[in-house]
Design an enzyme around this catalytic site. Structure first.
Site, PDB file in Angstrom:
ATOM      1  N   TRP A  84      -7.505 -11.239   5.814  1.00 57.94           N
ATOM      2  CA  TRP A  84      -6.735 -10.049   5.999  1.00 57.94           C
ATOM      3  C   TRP A  84      -6.507 -10.119   7.839  1.00 57.94           C
ATOM      4  O   TRP A  84      -6.596 -11.194   8.450  1.00 57.94           O
ATOM      5  CB  TRP A  84      -7.393  -9.023   5.747  1.00 57.94           C
TER       6      TRP A  84
ATOM      7  N   HIS B 188     -11.625  -4.940  14.495  1.00 61.90           N
ATOM      8  CA  HIS B 188     -11.140  -5.310  13.210  1.00 61.90           C
ATOM      9  C   HIS B 188     -10.240  -6.273  12.702  1.00 61.90           C
ATOM     10  O   HIS B 188      -9.040  -6.236  12.964  1.00 61.90           O
ATOM     11  CB  HIS B 188     -10.419  -3.981  12.723  1.00 61.90           C
TER      12      HIS B 188
ATOM     13  N   GLU C 141      -6.780 -12.255  -1.122  1.00 58.45           N
ATOM     14  CA  GLU C 141      -7.464 -11.718  -0.009  1.00 58.45           C
ATOM     15  C   GLU C 141      -8.619 -11.980   0.073  1.00 58.45           C
ATOM     16  O   GLU C 141      -9.394 -12.109  -0.975  1.00 58.45           O
ATOM     17  CB  GLU C 141      -7.263 -10.554  -0.095  1.00 58.45           C
TER      18      GLU C 141
ATOM     19  N   TRP D 184      -4.669   5.441  -0.404  1.00 58.74           N
ATOM     20  CA  TRP D 184      -6.044   5.664  -0.715  1.00 58.74           C
ATOM     21  C   TRP D 184      -6.259   7.025  -1.399  1.00 58.74           C
ATOM     22  O   TRP D 184      -7.288   7.315  -1.710  1.00 58.74           O
ATOM     23  CB  TRP D 184      -7.040   5.579   0.585  1.00 58.74           C
TER      24      TRP D 184
ATOM     25  N   TRP E  83     -10.319   2.719  -5.173  1.00 60.17           N
ATOM     26  CA  TRP E  83      -9.780   3.497  -4.173  1.00 60.17           C
ATOM     27  C   TRP E  83      -8.484   3.819  -3.774  1.00 60.17           C
ATOM     28  O   TRP E  83      -8.103   4.815  -3.313  1.00 60.17           O
ATOM     29  CB  TRP E  83      -9.933   2.465  -2.811  1.00 60.17           C
TER      30      TRP E  83
ATOM     31  N   GLU F  15      -5.899  -4.942  -6.366  1.00 60.82           N
ATOM     32  CA  GLU F  15      -7.332  -4.254  -6.463  1.00 60.82           C
ATOM     33  C   GLU F  15      -7.527  -3.344  -7.459  1.00 60.82           C
ATOM     34  O   GLU F  15      -8.098  -2.253  -7.208  1.00 60.82           O
ATOM     35  CB  GLU F  15      -8.004  -3.979  -4.780  1.00 60.82           C
TER      36      GLU F  15
ATOM     37  N   HIS G 109       0.884  -1.195  -0.026  1.00 62.91           N
ATOM     38  CA  HIS G 109       0.010   0.071   0.113  1.00 62.91           C
ATOM     39  C   HIS G 109       0.832   1.211  -0.073  1.00 62.91           C
ATOM     40  O   HIS G 109       1.098   1.930   1.082  1.00 62.91           O
ATOM     41  CB  HIS G 109      -0.900   0.046   1.161  1.00 62.91           C
TER      42      HIS G 109
END
Ligand code: BMA
Length: 385
Positions: A342, A349, A307, A153, A208, A203, A142
């Site tokens: 994940w 979470h 994922e 993001w 996003w 993804e 990321h």
């Protein structure tokens, strides 16, 4: 692509090259002579991939016919209520066995810890530990937006500005240099490079991220992918990677291939899937896996559920009646090498089980099912099957 006779001979030659767990990372003289061009395999994006890397690919492909490796993001780094405690793993504490596969993320490379607070030095140690126990490591990233310094993001368009010839190209290559340095440090004490499934820019069919479909064209995405492979493989001579692509929740072959850099640039066809919140979506997952598995099979590649999960595992029978049911939906959906859930950040979470969780007893059934593979079920993943 079926394995050609030539590839088979090359693999056989490699198999005979040495019996030790770690062989020379450079192509040996014998295999160079075998091919005449310095190539050691014709199966992978990297024709100079180390023997252990080629073996990992072959084992993942062989195992995908009859089972699925269970994977968990950051499994050794933290779990619900603990952080960085040697030997701990929420998965192991529920079922008595470690996952077969682990995900790690290089977002925030260059700092001391990644975007989720995992210290990069410890991450390398955990990757070495996993390899030492015979498990498999995958790495995603990321990365921050290279133009705005916002996070991954921040989907302000950036890809076109970092491609070769563009204003921010060399700046972005410095980030890839940091990724390369991390990957080059993944060695055993005797100097063997630890194979890693490298899964960048995931993804990408969603919106996003700055590499997502609303932020760059398909051509720009593909150029970013190829540039990244070239930089790691050719500029940095990194030969211990399998390259995995992972769009999210695809429904058709054309959707899968809409943004795809080409068969020469991808070893593993993956998919991320986060819609398994009701049983009615089990067929949707099964069909999507089937589409991907057929594409992989036709290309001689490996398919994987890179994922999957639903935040906080909302159903007590989620592991068997949702996840395993989706994977075993039909003969094709089952032909995936692994399924990774994940991270377990907190009680609010988490995507894996932890002791006391309402789904823990179902996870035991999931673990017991002969189709699911955990660490103890693995054959030697780095020796030729
Ligand atoms: C998301 C969430 C975030 C995390 C990110 C990268 O799905 O888990 O909290 O920062 O993944 O790991």
């Amino acid at each position: 692509m079926a394995i050609s006779k030539k590839s088979f001979i090359l693999i056989l030659a490699l198999t005979c090259l040495g019996g030790s767990a770690c062989r020379d990372s450079q192509p040996s003289r014998a295999s160079e002579q075998e091919d005449g061009k310095g190539r050691v395999n014709e199966l992978l994006v990297d024709s100079l991939a180390t023997p252990e890397t080629v073996a990992l690919f072959q084992n993942l492909r062989a195992l995908s016919a009859s089972g699925v490796l269970f994977g968990h993001q950051d499994d050794l780094a933290y779990g619900v209520g603990w952080k960085a405690v040697d030997g701990r793993s929420d998965v192991k504490e529920v079922c008595g066995d470690y996952p077969a596969l682990y995900g790690w993320d290089l977002g925030d490379i260059g700092r001391s810890a990644n975007l989720d607070g995992v210290d990069f030095g410890r991450m390398k140690e955990w990757i070495r530990e996993v390899y030492g126990r015979g498990g498999v490591n995958t790495v995603s990233m990321h990365l921050d937006n290279p133009l705005t310094a916002g996070d991954a993001w921040d989907n302000s368009p950036a890809v076109r500005s970092i491609l070769p010839g563009a204003a921010h190209h060399s700046g972005f290559l410095r980030t890839l240099d940091q990724i390369a340095a991390f990957l080059k440090d993944l060695r055993t004490p005797d100097g063997c490079f630890i194979p890693v499934v490298f899964r960048p820019y995931h993804e990408h069919n969603h919106d996003w991220s700055w590499w997502g479909k609303s932020s760059c064209t398909a051509e720009e995405y593909n150029a970013l992918w190829r540039m990244t492979v070239r930089h790691l493989r050719d500029t940095h001579s990194i030969h211990h990677l399998l390259y995995a692509i992972s769009p999210q929740e695809i429904r058709s072959e054309s959707e899968y291939l809409d943004r795809y850099p080409g068969d020469a640039w991808v070893d593993i066809l993956g998919m991320d899937y986060y819609k398994l919140w009701t049983k009615s979506n089990v067929p949707d997952l099964g069909k999507a896996l089937g589409v991907m598995a057929r594409l992989a099979e036709a290309r001689g590649k490996v398919a994987a559920l890179t994922e999957v999960g639903v935040e906080n595992v909302p159903a007590p029978d989620w592991w068997t009646a949702y996840l395993l049911a989706g994977i075993r939906y039909d003969a094709w959906s089952g032909k995936i090498a692994w399924a990774l859930v994940w991270r377990n950040a907190s009680t609010d979470h988490h995507f894996g089980p932890y002791p006391g969780h309402a789904s823990a007893s179902d996870f035991l059934a999931f673990h017991r099912d002969p189709f699911t593979l955990f660490e103890r079920d693995l054959p030697g993943m780095y020796a030729f099957p």
